[in-house]
Design a protein around this motif. Sequence first.
Motif, PDB file in Angstrom:
ATOM      1  N   LEU A 229      -8.334  -2.328   5.771  1.00 37.78           N
ATOM      2  CA  LEU A 229      -7.991  -3.200   5.424  1.00 37.78           C
ATOM      3  C   LEU A 229      -7.721  -4.393   6.059  1.00 37.78           C
ATOM      4  O   LEU A 229      -8.604  -5.428   5.904  1.00 37.78           O
ATOM      5  CB  LEU A 229      -7.029  -3.509   4.503  1.00 37.78           C
ATOM      6  CG  LEU A 229      -6.561  -4.578   3.878  1.00 37.78           C
ATOM      7  CD1 LEU A 229      -7.454  -5.579   2.486  1.00 37.78           C
ATOM      8  CD2 LEU A 229      -5.133  -4.889   3.046  1.00 37.78           C
TER       9      LEU A 229
ATOM     10  N   THR B  52      -5.615   4.984   6.050  1.00 33.26           N
ATOM     11  CA  THR B  52      -6.804   4.606   6.151  1.00 33.26           C
ATOM     12  C   THR B  52      -7.149   3.040   5.164  1.00 33.26           C
ATOM     13  O   THR B  52      -8.266   2.839   5.808  1.00 33.26           O
ATOM     14  CB  THR B  52      -7.794   5.640   5.093  1.00 33.26           C
ATOM     15  OG1 THR B  52      -7.641   7.433   5.497  1.00 33.26           O
ATOM     16  CG2 THR B  52      -9.541   5.727   5.920  1.00 33.26           C
ATOM     17  N   MET B  53      -6.379   3.387   4.569  1.00 37.07           N
ATOM     18  CA  MET B  53      -6.872   2.309   3.335  1.00 37.07           C
ATOM     19  C   MET B  53      -6.355   0.801   4.342  1.00 37.07           C
ATOM     20  O   MET B  53      -6.974  -0.277   4.089  1.00 37.07           O
ATOM     21  CB  MET B  53      -5.833   2.098   1.729  1.00 37.07           C
ATOM     22  CG  MET B  53      -6.517   3.047   1.455  1.00 37.07           C
ATOM     23  SD  MET B  53      -8.384   3.125   0.946  1.00 37.07           S
ATOM     24  CE  MET B  53      -9.615   4.130   1.652  1.00 37.07           C
TER      25      MET B  53
ATOM     26  N   LYS C  16      -2.958   6.556   2.542  1.00 28.54           N
ATOM     27  CA  LYS C  16      -2.742   5.281   2.595  1.00 28.54           C
ATOM     28  C   LYS C  16      -3.545   4.756   4.025  1.00 28.54           C
ATOM     29  O   LYS C  16      -3.750   3.400   3.903  1.00 28.54           O
ATOM     30  CB  LYS C  16      -1.445   5.623   2.456  1.00 28.54           C
ATOM     31  CG  LYS C  16      -0.149   4.238   2.545  1.00 28.54           C
ATOM     32  CD  LYS C  16       0.099   3.735   3.725  1.00 28.54           C
ATOM     33  CE  LYS C  16       0.929   5.068   4.472  1.00 28.54           C
ATOM     34  NZ  LYS C  16       2.012   4.563   5.659  1.00 28.54           N
TER      35      LYS C  16
ATOM     36  N   GLU D 190      -8.819   9.848   8.339  1.00 27.36           N
ATOM     37  CA  GLU D 190      -9.489  10.652   7.614  1.00 27.36           C
ATOM     38  C   GLU D 190      -9.595  12.155   7.968  1.00 27.36           C
ATOM     39  O   GLU D 190      -9.520  12.903   7.670  1.00 27.36           O
ATOM     40  CB  GLU D 190     -11.509   9.628   6.635  1.00 27.36           C
ATOM     41  CG  GLU D 190     -10.885   8.626   6.216  1.00 27.36           C
ATOM     42  CD  GLU D 190     -10.126   9.211   4.929  1.00 27.36           C
ATOM     43  OE1 GLU D 190     -10.982   9.986   3.960  1.00 27.36           O
ATOM     44  OE2 GLU D 190      -8.965   9.073   4.727  1.00 27.36           O
TER      45      GLU D 190
ATOM     46  N   ALA E 140      -8.977   4.402  11.073  1.00 25.16           N
ATOM     47  CA  ALA E 140      -9.440   4.797   9.521  1.00 25.16           C
ATOM     48  C   ALA E 140     -10.053   6.131   9.746  1.00 25.16           C
ATOM     49  O   ALA E 140      -9.622   6.801   9.052  1.00 25.16           O
ATOM     50  CB  ALA E 140      -9.979   3.782   9.052  1.00 25.16           C
TER      51      ALA E 140
ATOM     52  N   PHE F  21      -0.030   3.993  -3.335  1.00 29.05           N
ATOM     53  CA  PHE F  21      -0.491   5.241  -2.279  1.00 29.05           C
ATOM     54  C   PHE F  21       0.400   6.280  -2.745  1.00 29.05           C
ATOM     55  O   PHE F  21       0.115   7.372  -3.446  1.00 29.05           O
ATOM     56  CB  PHE F  21      -1.176   4.949  -1.436  1.00 29.05           C
ATOM     57  CG  PHE F  21      -2.638   4.767  -1.327  1.00 29.05           C
ATOM     58  CD1 PHE F  21      -3.984   5.338  -1.863  1.00 29.05           C
ATOM     59  CD2 PHE F  21      -2.588   3.223  -1.035  1.00 29.05           C
ATOM     60  CE1 PHE F  21      -5.047   4.859  -1.957  1.00 29.05           C
ATOM     61  CE2 PHE F  21      -4.224   2.361  -0.961  1.00 29.05           C
ATOM     62  CZ  PHE F  21      -5.420   3.687  -1.288  1.00 29.05           C
TER      63      PHE F  21
ATOM     64  N   LEU G  40       1.344  -0.676   0.070  1.00 32.22           N
ATOM     65  CA  LEU G  40       0.160   0.214  -0.405  1.00 32.22           C
ATOM     66  C   LEU G  40       0.703   1.018  -0.032  1.00 32.22           C
ATOM     67  O   LEU G  40       0.072   2.438  -0.369  1.00 32.22           O
ATOM     68  CB  LEU G  40      -0.655  -0.362   0.992  1.00 32.22           C
ATOM     69  CG  LEU G  40      -1.914  -0.875   0.964  1.00 32.22           C
ATOM     70  CD1 LEU G  40      -2.646  -1.642   2.400  1.00 32.22           C
ATOM     71  CD2 LEU G  40      -3.005  -0.638  -0.254  1.00 32.22           C
TER      72      LEU G  40
END
Length: 200
Positions: free
Chosen positions: A105, A100-101, A98, A155, A151, A82, A78
């Motif tokens: 995940l 957050t993802m 990144k 954000e 996450a 990203f 990631l």
Amino acid sequence: MAERINPMVKAALEWGPIAAFFLGYVQLKDETFAFGGTDYQGFIVVTAAFIPLMVICTGLLWRLTGKLSRMQVATVVLVVVFGGLSVWLNDERFFKMKPTMIYLLFGALLGIGLLRGQSWLKLVLEEAVPLQPEGWMVLTRRVMLFFFVLAAANEAVWRLMSTDAWVNFKTFGLPLAIFAFFMTQGSLFRRYGLERGDKV
């Protein structure tokens, strides 16, 4: 078979890239660099340096220990994706997304395992945290929810606050939050903990 390495070396390989990113950002955040006729802010330049550093350190960690956790592999992938998008498109937002993802995940994967009646967290932490099966299920549910909270927090910070605030949050806030979370799980570890070498 995994090999043991000096804990200081392991810590340097795991946390060194993050520390280097922070120090590089502090030094270059107000600078602008021209490459190929395009201007890049210091954040993008530091991100471009962070990507290969992260890959190299993860590769060295694999070489020295003989293994990488699924979380480590997912994290470096990631970072490349990203971070690469941020550099390629000259847009820092992708790199800020990144974490957050990553947490979405990890939280989703733990949730899938729970739906299957399994603790996939156990596969990652079993050697470090020996627990009874019931304890793993409880801890996995808590970690899954915690990842979703992280996450959402990432954000909120990158969308509503300055880049300086986000860098500080990523460098210090997230690790401290993870440390604090596991420190608050003491009663769970005492209730469901196993002695080293015990079988369940």
